[in-house]
Design a protein around this motif. Structure first.
Motif, mmCIF file in Angstrom:
data_model
loop_
_atom_site.group_PDB
_atom_site.id
_atom_site.type_symbol
_atom_site.label_atom_id
_atom_site.label_comp_id
_atom_site.label_asym_id
_atom_site.label_seq_id
_atom_site.Cartn_x
_atom_site.Cartn_y
_atom_site.Cartn_z
ATOM 1 N N ILE A 105 0.842 -1.207 0.000
ATOM 2 C CA ILE A 105 0.000 0.000 0.000
ATOM 3 C C ILE A 105 0.873 1.251 0.000
ATOM 4 C CG2 ILE A 105 -1.645 1.360 1.388
ATOM 5 C CD1 ILE A 105 -3.055 -0.944 0.091
ATOM 6 N N LEU A 106 1.888 1.274 0.840
ATOM 7 C CA LEU A 106 2.798 2.424 0.909
ATOM 8 C C LEU A 106 3.445 2.668 -0.458
ATOM 9 C CD1 LEU A 106 3.741 4.245 3.374
ATOM 10 C CD2 LEU A 106 5.885 2.974 3.195
ATOM 11 N N ASN A 107 3.941 1.606 -1.096
ATOM 12 C CA ASN A 107 4.564 1.729 -2.413
ATOM 13 C C ASN A 107 3.562 2.185 -3.469
ATOM 14 O OD1 ASN A 107 7.107 0.996 -1.519
ATOM 15 N ND2 ASN A 107 6.864 -1.159 -2.064
ATOM 16 N N ALA A 108 2.329 1.722 -3.368
ATOM 17 C CA ALA A 108 1.298 2.122 -4.329
ATOM 18 C C ALA A 108 1.009 3.615 -4.205
ATOM 19 C CB ALA A 108 0.025 1.311 -4.119
ATOM 20 N N ILE A 109 0.930 4.106 -2.984
ATOM 21 C CA ILE A 109 0.693 5.538 -2.789
ATOM 22 C C ILE A 109 1.879 6.327 -3.332
ATOM 23 C CG2 ILE A 109 0.293 7.381 -1.106
ATOM 24 C CD1 ILE A 109 -1.012 5.173 0.691
ATOM 25 N N ALA A 110 3.089 5.826 -3.098
ATOM 26 C CA ALA A 110 4.282 6.491 -3.628
ATOM 27 C C ALA A 110 4.230 6.548 -5.157
ATOM 28 C CB ALA A 110 5.543 5.777 -3.150
ATOM 29 N N ALA A 111 3.763 5.475 -5.778
ATOM 30 C CA ALA A 111 3.698 5.417 -7.239
ATOM 31 C C ALA A 111 2.560 6.257 -7.811
ATOM 32 C CB ALA A 111 3.537 3.968 -7.692
ATOM 33 N N LEU A 112 1.414 6.248 -7.121
ATOM 34 C CA LEU A 112 0.223 6.924 -7.645
ATOM 35 C C LEU A 112 0.115 8.379 -7.216
ATOM 36 C CD1 LEU A 112 -2.367 4.060 -7.024
ATOM 37 C CD2 LEU A 112 -1.308 4.699 -9.207
ATOM 38 N N GLY A 113 0.782 8.754 -6.144
ATOM 39 C CA GLY A 113 0.631 10.102 -5.608
ATOM 40 C C GLY A 113 -0.615 10.179 -4.753
ATOM 41 N N GLU A 114 -1.225 11.343 -4.708
ATOM 42 C CA GLU A 114 -2.445 11.501 -3.928
ATOM 43 C C GLU A 114 -3.533 10.669 -4.597
ATOM 44 O OE1 GLU A 114 -3.204 15.658 -3.308
ATOM 45 O OE2 GLU A 114 -1.174 15.977 -2.582
ATOM 46 N N VAL A 115 -4.165 9.801 -3.804
ATOM 47 C CA VAL A 115 -5.027 8.783 -4.391
ATOM 48 C C VAL A 115 -6.237 8.523 -3.499
ATOM 49 C CG1 VAL A 115 -3.709 6.908 -3.316
ATOM 50 C CG2 VAL A 115 -4.947 6.454 -5.411
ATOM 51 N N THR A 116 -7.338 8.132 -4.126
ATOM 52 C CA THR A 116 -8.526 7.754 -3.356
ATOM 53 C C THR A 116 -8.388 6.302 -2.915
ATOM 54 O OG1 THR A 116 -9.753 6.954 -5.273
ATOM 55 C CG2 THR A 116 -10.018 9.305 -4.697
ATOM 56 N N THR A 117 -9.162 5.944 -1.914
ATOM 57 C CA THR A 117 -9.147 4.568 -1.421
ATOM 58 C C THR A 117 -9.598 3.601 -2.510
ATOM 59 O OG1 THR A 117 -9.586 5.370 0.801
ATOM 60 C CG2 THR A 117 -10.033 3.044 0.393
ATOM 61 N N THR A 118 -10.596 3.979 -3.278
ATOM 62 C CA THR A 118 -11.094 3.114 -4.345
ATOM 63 C C THR A 118 -10.013 2.858 -5.384
ATOM 64 O OG1 THR A 118 -13.344 3.926 -4.022
ATOM 65 C CG2 THR A 118 -12.869 2.866 -6.130
ATOM 66 N N ALA A 119 -9.336 3.907 -5.833
ATOM 67 C CA ALA A 119 -8.270 3.740 -6.831
ATOM 68 C C ALA A 119 -7.131 2.895 -6.264
ATOM 69 C CB ALA A 119 -7.757 5.101 -7.287
ATOM 70 N N LEU A 120 -6.815 3.113 -5.001
ATOM 71 C CA LEU A 120 -5.756 2.348 -4.344
ATOM 72 C C LEU A 120 -6.157 0.882 -4.237
ATOM 73 C CD1 LEU A 120 -3.019 2.668 -2.984
ATOM 74 C CD2 LEU A 120 -4.195 3.271 -0.878
ATOM 75 N N SER A 121 -7.395 0.627 -3.886
ATOM 76 C CA SER A 121 -7.919 -0.729 -3.767
ATOM 77 C C SER A 121 -7.813 -1.473 -5.091
ATOM 78 C CB SER A 121 -9.373 -0.671 -3.302
ATOM 79 O OG SER A 121 -9.967 -1.926 -3.320
ATOM 80 N N VAL A 122 -8.184 -0.820 -6.170
ATOM 81 C CA VAL A 122 -8.107 -1.426 -7.500
ATOM 82 C C VAL A 122 -6.647 -1.677 -7.875
ATOM 83 C CG1 VAL A 122 -8.501 -0.990 -9.966
ATOM 84 C CG2 VAL A 122 -10.301 -0.488 -8.301
ATOM 85 N N HIS A 123 -5.781 -0.713 -7.599
ATOM 86 C CA HIS A 123 -4.365 -0.819 -7.966
ATOM 87 C C HIS A 123 -3.671 -2.000 -7.282
ATOM 88 C CE1 HIS A 123 -0.511 0.708 -9.430
ATOM 89 N NE2 HIS A 123 -0.032 0.459 -8.232
ATOM 90 N N VAL A 124 -3.968 -2.218 -6.004
ATOM 91 C CA VAL A 124 -3.285 -3.285 -5.250
ATOM 92 C C VAL A 124 -4.091 -4.574 -5.196
ATOM 93 C CG1 VAL A 124 -1.945 -1.662 -3.858
ATOM 94 C CG2 VAL A 124 -4.129 -2.519 -2.992
ATOM 95 N N ASP A 125 -5.295 -4.557 -5.748
ATOM 96 C CA ASP A 125 -6.171 -5.734 -5.797
ATOM 97 C C ASP A 125 -6.506 -6.261 -4.403
ATOM 98 O OD1 ASP A 125 -7.778 -7.531 -7.163
ATOM 99 O OD2 ASP A 125 -6.187 -8.995 -7.452
ATOM 100 N N LEU A 126 -6.876 -5.335 -3.523
ATOM 101 C CA LEU A 126 -7.375 -5.675 -2.190
ATOM 102 C C LEU A 126 -8.729 -5.007 -2.022
ATOM 103 C CD1 LEU A 126 -4.193 -5.101 0.024
ATOM 104 C CD2 LEU A 126 -5.237 -7.307 -0.534
#
Length: 154
Positions: free
Chosen positions: A35-56
């Motif tokens: 999750i930390l790495n995904a936020i670093a890669a995506l920047g400011e992000v919504t929970t939904t976008a983060l959820s889709v990105h990490v498949d959780l």
């Protein structure tokens, strides 16, 4: 099937051991680091976008974000345009940790995977994705209509 089950158990066990090693090394579990790495890669992000990105699931992501926020690694804030939307970004401490953190699956695995020919890496990735798809709950990947049993009649 026994060979497949054994291989999957070995993968799950190796992942659990790596997560515990990460926890000792940097204080984060593998899912937290992902999750930390995904936020670093995506920047400011919504929970939904983060959820889709990490498949959780969104609920799992929220739980992990609660923990990361309590540790001062991320901060969440409401959108100025739509107060219902919550964004997450890394704090300075979170950025520093993301930069210094090891690979979530371990340096050994990452090195061995990188050492493979590109075509072999693609084959393994395709096989793993196929296995994950087959293991997903039926509601995530429904069977074709002909495979469903006929409805019972009275």
């Amino acid at each position: 099937m026994r060979t497949v089950e054994k291989a999957i158990r070995r993968i799950v066990r190796a992942n659990d051991l790596q997560s515990k090693a990460l926890s000792k090394q940097i204080g984060l579990t593998a899912p937290q680091l992902v999750i930390l790495n995904a936020i670093a890669a995506l920047g400011e992000v919504t929970t939904t976008a983060l959820s889709v990105h990490v498949d959780l699931s969104a609920a799992t992501v929220v739980t992990i974000l609660d923990n990361l926020e309590a540790r001062g690694l991320v901060e969440r804030y409401r959108s100025r345009h739509d107060r219902r939307v919550v964004h997450t970004r890394l704090t300075e401490a979170g950025e520093d940790l993301a930069r210094k953190a090891p690979e979530p699956l371990g340096a050994g695995f990452a090195g061995r995977m990188a050492g493979l020919e590109a075509s072999r890496r693609r084959e393994l990735i395709a096989a793993l994705v196929s296995v994950a798809d087959m293991m997903a709950p039926v509601h995530d990947h429904p069977l074709p209509p002909a495979s469903h049993p006929a409805p019972a009649t009275r």
